[in-house]
Design a protein around this motif. Structure first.
Motif, mmCIF file in Angstrom:
data_model
loop_
_atom_site.group_PDB
_atom_site.id
_atom_site.type_symbol
_atom_site.label_atom_id
_atom_site.label_comp_id
_atom_site.label_asym_id
_atom_site.label_seq_id
_atom_site.Cartn_x
_atom_site.Cartn_y
_atom_site.Cartn_z
ATOM 1 N N ILE A 48 -83.670 20.927 -1.287
ATOM 2 C CA ILE A 48 -84.978 21.140 -0.919
ATOM 3 C C ILE A 48 -85.208 20.888 0.415
ATOM 4 O O ILE A 48 -86.166 21.714 1.042
ATOM 5 C CB ILE A 48 -85.726 20.544 -2.192
ATOM 6 N N ALA A 49 -84.824 19.711 1.137
ATOM 7 C CA ALA A 49 -85.436 19.323 2.647
ATOM 8 C C ALA A 49 -85.101 20.606 3.442
ATOM 9 O O ALA A 49 -85.975 20.440 4.606
ATOM 10 C CB ALA A 49 -84.807 17.809 2.908
ATOM 11 N N VAL A 50 -83.992 21.274 3.356
ATOM 12 C CA VAL A 50 -83.710 22.368 4.369
ATOM 13 C C VAL A 50 -84.272 23.654 3.782
ATOM 14 O O VAL A 50 -84.003 24.566 4.820
ATOM 15 C CB VAL A 50 -82.337 22.348 4.291
ATOM 16 N N VAL A 51 -85.015 23.841 3.010
ATOM 17 C CA VAL A 51 -85.718 25.182 2.719
ATOM 18 C C VAL A 51 -86.644 25.592 3.808
ATOM 19 O O VAL A 51 -86.395 26.822 3.906
ATOM 20 C CB VAL A 51 -86.441 24.841 1.261
ATOM 21 N N PRO A 52 -87.480 24.880 4.332
ATOM 22 C CA PRO A 52 -88.167 25.193 5.518
ATOM 23 C C PRO A 52 -87.369 26.297 6.678
ATOM 24 O O PRO A 52 -88.040 26.929 7.375
ATOM 25 C CB PRO A 52 -88.877 24.288 6.044
ATOM 26 N N LEU A 53 -86.028 25.650 6.781
ATOM 27 C CA LEU A 53 -85.256 26.680 7.568
ATOM 28 C C LEU A 53 -85.243 28.123 7.274
ATOM 29 O O LEU A 53 -84.938 28.792 8.067
ATOM 30 C CB LEU A 53 -83.881 26.017 7.902
ATOM 31 N N ILE A 54 -85.316 28.282 5.907
ATOM 32 C CA ILE A 54 -85.263 29.820 5.554
ATOM 33 C C ILE A 54 -86.547 30.661 6.189
ATOM 34 O O ILE A 54 -86.433 31.725 6.489
ATOM 35 C CB ILE A 54 -85.124 29.976 4.181
ATOM 36 N N LEU A 55 -87.812 29.813 5.992
ATOM 37 C CA LEU A 55 -88.969 30.621 6.488
ATOM 38 C C LEU A 55 -88.925 30.634 8.094
ATOM 39 O O LEU A 55 -88.996 29.696 8.987
ATOM 40 C CB LEU A 55 -90.209 29.767 5.949
ATOM 41 N N SER B 120 -91.567 13.567 -3.383
ATOM 42 C CA SER B 120 -92.345 14.607 -4.091
ATOM 43 C C SER B 120 -93.594 15.207 -3.420
ATOM 44 O O SER B 120 -93.766 16.523 -3.516
ATOM 45 C CB SER B 120 -93.024 14.131 -5.640
ATOM 46 N N VAL B 121 -94.161 14.515 -2.712
ATOM 47 C CA VAL B 121 -95.339 15.099 -1.889
ATOM 48 C C VAL B 121 -94.880 15.997 -0.853
ATOM 49 O O VAL B 121 -95.779 16.851 -0.591
ATOM 50 C CB VAL B 121 -96.366 13.898 -1.196
ATOM 51 N N TYR B 122 -93.629 15.672 -0.177
ATOM 52 C CA TYR B 122 -93.056 16.600 0.762
ATOM 53 C C TYR B 122 -93.033 17.707 0.256
ATOM 54 O O TYR B 122 -93.167 18.850 0.917
ATOM 55 C CB TYR B 122 -92.122 15.839 1.435
ATOM 56 N N PHE B 123 -92.021 17.769 -0.977
ATOM 57 C CA PHE B 123 -91.744 19.077 -1.486
ATOM 58 C C PHE B 123 -92.824 19.949 -2.020
ATOM 59 O O PHE B 123 -93.046 20.952 -1.585
ATOM 60 C CB PHE B 123 -91.054 18.669 -2.840
ATOM 61 N N ILE B 124 -94.023 19.175 -2.346
ATOM 62 C CA ILE B 124 -95.135 20.023 -3.017
ATOM 63 C C ILE B 124 -95.995 20.619 -1.728
ATOM 64 O O ILE B 124 -96.298 21.931 -1.622
ATOM 65 C CB ILE B 124 -96.004 19.207 -3.684
ATOM 66 N N PHE B 125 -96.268 19.773 -0.691
ATOM 67 C CA PHE B 125 -97.290 20.254 0.398
ATOM 68 C C PHE B 125 -96.531 20.882 1.474
ATOM 69 O O PHE B 125 -97.293 21.487 2.109
ATOM 70 C CB PHE B 125 -98.116 18.866 0.828
ATOM 71 N N VAL B 126 -95.129 20.612 1.795
ATOM 72 C CA VAL B 126 -94.489 21.063 2.977
ATOM 73 C C VAL B 126 -93.515 22.256 2.615
ATOM 74 O O VAL B 126 -93.319 23.217 3.293
ATOM 75 C CB VAL B 126 -93.701 19.945 3.442
ATOM 76 N N VAL B 127 -93.120 22.062 1.462
ATOM 77 C CA VAL B 127 -92.185 23.240 1.004
ATOM 78 C C VAL B 127 -92.780 24.342 0.216
ATOM 79 O O VAL B 127 -92.420 25.747 0.308
ATOM 80 C CB VAL B 127 -90.755 22.497 0.386
ATOM 81 N N LEU B 128 -93.153 23.645 -1.050
ATOM 82 C CA LEU B 128 -93.772 24.417 -2.103
ATOM 83 C C LEU B 128 -95.106 25.619 -1.796
ATOM 84 O O LEU B 128 -95.096 26.630 -1.747
ATOM 85 C CB LEU B 128 -93.674 23.924 -3.340
ATOM 86 N N LEU B 129 -96.061 24.646 -1.151
ATOM 87 C CA LEU B 129 -97.224 25.207 -1.037
ATOM 88 C C LEU B 129 -97.350 26.615 0.086
ATOM 89 O O LEU B 129 -97.872 27.512 -0.209
ATOM 90 C CB LEU B 129 -98.103 23.982 -0.768
ATOM 91 N N PRO B 130 -96.617 26.193 1.195
ATOM 92 C CA PRO B 130 -96.905 27.448 2.199
ATOM 93 C C PRO B 130 -95.963 28.465 1.409
ATOM 94 O O PRO B 130 -96.719 29.690 1.811
ATOM 95 C CB PRO B 130 -96.116 26.781 3.264
#
Length: 368
Positions: free
Chosen positions: A116-123, A323-333
């Motif tokens: 999950i932590a590397v998902v923002p690389l896709i965007l 969990s907060v990182y996943f919700i606000f940094v990965v999922l929300l955008p």
């Protein structure tokens, strides 16, 4: 009288251009010169040229005078330095914390957060900036609107069109890079010194601060340098957030110099040389700080497995951070961009906005 005949033996040595031992370095040097040295040379030469007539150039220092003697020079330099150092520091802190929690602690469900932590690389960076504009814009940002309605605030609590907003947006997009590099460092670290500290009575936090972080100093320096240089050369966030807010850094100033009429290529080249020198200073500081690499070496003759820290009750705090990182940094955008893709115009999520959802945007893309 006998005459001696000297017979010259044919040399079995291959010509220089056919010798693989020399051919490979020569080809590598040629590629390096073509891809790096030649563009750099043309950049430096172009920064001293001024066009006086079509395809007629003169050499002058006027480009540097226009670039660095203007009233915006100091603010551009300061903004670039704050933006790069602030973003590199925040990215490093978030990436290191994520790597430590997932690799070296007993935080619950930590293995799930590794991919999950590397998902923002896709965007892409452009979409990442647009998503945070949708969330933190002072006029229509979703988070600002929700917080103002929830707490009865008269003004938005966040403003993405600011220098802290630029630092935040760029940092969260670079966290996966720091996470991957720090994860590799934590995996390859010899735990013997950490175990000795724990056996001597040091606590988890004291061991992490006095042993782990000190062993990571060379890696941390290289990661910070990479993040610093990448931030200096980044363009998406300064263009989409900085230019509307009139917060200019080197990349946005270069962009504006090339897009004014007529384009001022000489001034843009002079600014690019300054950006290059600023990056070179970062490289010099890193090499100076880590030149005594033997101070950070550990010698062992057996295989090892990195030791996990038992956080005790604090492991749930680590889980909350993940969990907060996943919700606000990965999922929300991602959810914001997904929601906006079904709307004909911008609208905050509501029951009334559900009637406006359609596939028209996707049908439009399918026509190309």
């Amino acid at each position: 009288m006998a005459t001696a005949t000297i017979v010259r033996g044919e040399s079995t040595r291959a010509p220089m251009f056919r010798d693989p031992a020399l051919l490979v370095p020569l080809v590598g040097a040629g590629v390096l010169i073509y891809l790096a040295v030649l563009p750099l040379f043309m950049l430096v030469v172009g920064s001293f040229q001024a066009e006086v007539a079509p395809r007629e150039f003169i050499y002058t220092l006027k480009n540097y005078q226009n670039a660095y003697a203007s009233e915006h020079t100091y603010s551009t330099f300061v903004n670039s330095l704050i933006f790069a150092s602030g973003s590199a520091t925040l990215t490093f802190m978030l990436g290191t914390m994520l790597a430590w929690l997932t690799e070296r602690t007993n935080a619950p469900l930590r293995n799930i957060f590794v991919p999950i932590a590397v998902v923002p690389l896709i965007l892409p960076g452009v979409l990442e900036s647009i998503a945070w504009i949708f969330l933190l814009s002072p006029k229509f940002g979703y988070l600002n609107v929700w917080l103002m309605q929830l707490f009865g605030l008269k003004s938005p609590p966040f403003n993405v069109f600011s220098l802290p907003g630029m630092i935040w947006v760029h940092s969260v997009g670079q966290v996966p890079l720091a996470f991957l590099m720090m994860t590799a460092a934590f995996k390859s670290m010899d735990p013997s010194l950490e175990e000795s500290a724990m056996m001597s009575g040091a606590g988890t936090w004291q061991t992490f601060k006095r042993i782990t972080l000190r062993l990571l100093t060379p890696t941390a320096g290289s990661v910070l340098l990479i993040l610093f240089v990448r931030t200096l050369e980044s363009f998406e966030t300064p263009a989409l957030i900085g230019i509307p807010a009139r917060i200019y850094v080197y990349t946005s100033e270069i962009f504006l110099a090339f897009n004014e009429y007529p384009p001022d290529y000489g001034r843009g080249g002079a600014l690019a040389v300054g950006l290059l020198l600023l990056s070179a200073v970062g490289v010099w500081l890193y090499t100076r700080a880590t030149k005594e690499s033997k101070k950070f070496q550990t010698v062992t003759g057996k295989a090892f497995r990195p030791r996990q820290f038992d956080l005790g009750p604090w492991r749930w705090v680590g889980f909350a951070f993940l969990s907060v990182y996943f919700i606000f940094v990965v999922l929300l955008p991602f959810l914001v961009l997904f929601w906006a893709s079904f709307l004909p115009f911008f609208a905050a999520p509501s029951w009334s906005a559900l009637d406006k959802l359609s596939l028209d945007n996707y049908r439009y893309l399918s026509t190309f």
